[in-house]
Design a protein around this motif. Structure first.
Motif, mmCIF file in Angstrom:
data_model
loop_
_atom_site.group_PDB
_atom_site.id
_atom_site.type_symbol
_atom_site.label_atom_id
_atom_site.label_comp_id
_atom_site.label_asym_id
_atom_site.label_seq_id
_atom_site.Cartn_x
_atom_site.Cartn_y
_atom_site.Cartn_z
ATOM 1 N N ASN A 87 -22.200 -1.863 27.044
ATOM 2 C CA ASN A 87 -21.514 -3.128 26.778
ATOM 3 C C ASN A 87 -22.291 -4.333 27.294
ATOM 4 N N LYS A 88 -23.050 -4.112 28.411
ATOM 5 C CA LYS A 88 -23.762 -5.229 29.025
ATOM 6 C C LYS A 88 -24.914 -4.702 29.863
ATOM 7 N N THR A 90 -27.558 -6.151 32.821
ATOM 8 C CA THR A 90 -27.832 -7.271 33.715
ATOM 9 C C THR A 90 -29.070 -6.962 34.549
ATOM 10 N N ARG A 100 -23.670 -1.582 32.050
ATOM 11 C CA ARG A 100 -22.218 -1.432 31.974
ATOM 12 C C ARG A 100 -21.855 -0.634 30.724
ATOM 13 N N GLU A 143 -20.350 0.941 35.797
ATOM 14 C CA GLU A 143 -21.653 0.295 35.887
ATOM 15 C C GLU A 143 -22.596 1.156 36.716
ATOM 16 N N GLU A 163 -28.006 -3.449 24.404
ATOM 17 C CA GLU A 163 -26.548 -3.553 24.343
ATOM 18 C C GLU A 163 -26.067 -3.111 22.962
#
Length: 320
Positions: A87-88, A90, A100, A143, A163
């Protein structure tokens, strides 16, 4: 009615979010009729396994309080890999990012402490273990803090994903069963990404006002830029100065600023001076070589290395 004991191996079959799973239930002794036809079946009810034993036309319903990880969490399984969407992503530093993974729907239960997940690359059939750094009461996503290594096939594979891509995940898998106040003092020794199980447990302890456990951690890295979760750890230690103490040690301390903590590898003197000694109310958690390697069968094995030299016994050390 006269009964005798018989043993049965039970297999539970159920379907959830389009996936069918099976779990073998360990043999149980049931009270059964000596001379009657016996029929058995099992079904799931709210995460509990219901066993019904039919004895000659009458039904004896027996509630067996057996819980499985899968039935608690509904959409993830410790026994089968499940596809989850990234989803993400970072970035944390030059070689580490937080990934994530979104659940299709919220989990039914919090993740156990401490627990990990297995992630695999189907193309080369390599599996590695990763500990989530997301809150254990977060039920919408997990995460993972993943560092890329030049010789790490799976880490390089995960860092190549974007992503929206899919990751195959299996878990949660309980690694260390923690209970509040199980020890007065917990020492932690780790390096690099070995911080992840420690971070998971630290957050869990500090968010519980009834847990008075004191934590002492030595965290080793190459450079200051390699200290993962530095900001988060500093916030936790500053917010709980009487309960959490962290000592950083670096192979290459910064030249352009005053470095007042450790230099080099984790030393015997550092452990002796910063972590409580081998007493019954002390437990040492290790994610690194300082406590010796695990046995070949991945059991804990004997304590070795620096901790052995300092007198810690096997029951006082746990190796992740």
């Amino acid at each position: 009615m006269h009964f005798k004991y018989a043993r049965f191996a039970r297999k539970v079959v159920f379907t959830s979010v389009g996936h069918q799973f099976q779990r073998i239930i360990s043999q149980k002794k049931d009270s059964l009729s000596r001379d009657k036809t016996v029929k058995t079946f099992m079904r799931l009810n709210g995460g509990k396994i219901i066993a019904a034993v039919t004895i000659g036309g009458s039904t004896l319903a027996v509630l067996i309080n057996l819980y499985t990880n899968f039935t608690q969490y509904d959409i993830i399984s410790p026994d089968k890999f499940i596809p989850l969407t990234i989803n993400k992503i970072t970035p944390v530093n030059h070689n580490t990012s937080i990934f994530r993974l979104k659940f299709p729907k919220p989990l039914k239960e919090n993740l156990p402490i401490t627990s990990c997940f297995h992630i695999k690359d189907d193309s080369i059939q390599i599996v590695r273990e990763y500990t989530p750094i997301s809150p254990t009461d977060e039920r919408n996503y997990i995460e993972f803090l993943i560092k890329i290594y030049n010789d790490g096939y799976l880490s390089r594979y995960i860092h190549s994903l974007k992503e929206g891509n899919i990751v195959e995940v299996r878990g949660p898998i309980l690694t260390f069963p923690y209970t509040p106040n199980m020890k007065t003092h917990i020492g932690m020794i780790c390096g690099g990404t070995g911080i992840t199980p420690m971070y998971q447990l630290i957050k869990h302890i500090l968010c519980n006002p009834d847990d008075k456990t004191k934590i002492y951690m030595i965290y080793a890295n190459v450079t200051k830029q390699d200290i993962l979760l530095l900001r988060e750890l500093d916030q936790l230690s500053q917010g709980h100065p009487d309960q959490l103490k962290i000592f950083y040690t670096l192979d290459q301390p910064p030249n352009n600023e005053l470095w007042t903590q450790g230099v080099g590898y984790v030393s015997q003197n550092a452990i002796k001076n910063l972590i409580p000694g081998p007493q019954e109310d002390v437990l040492i958690l290790v994610c690194g070589p300082e406590g010796g390697d695990k046995a070949r069968d991945l059991s804990q094995g004997p304590v070795g290395g620096i901790l052995k030299n300092l007198g810690y016994k096997q029951h006082q050390v746990f190796k992740f």
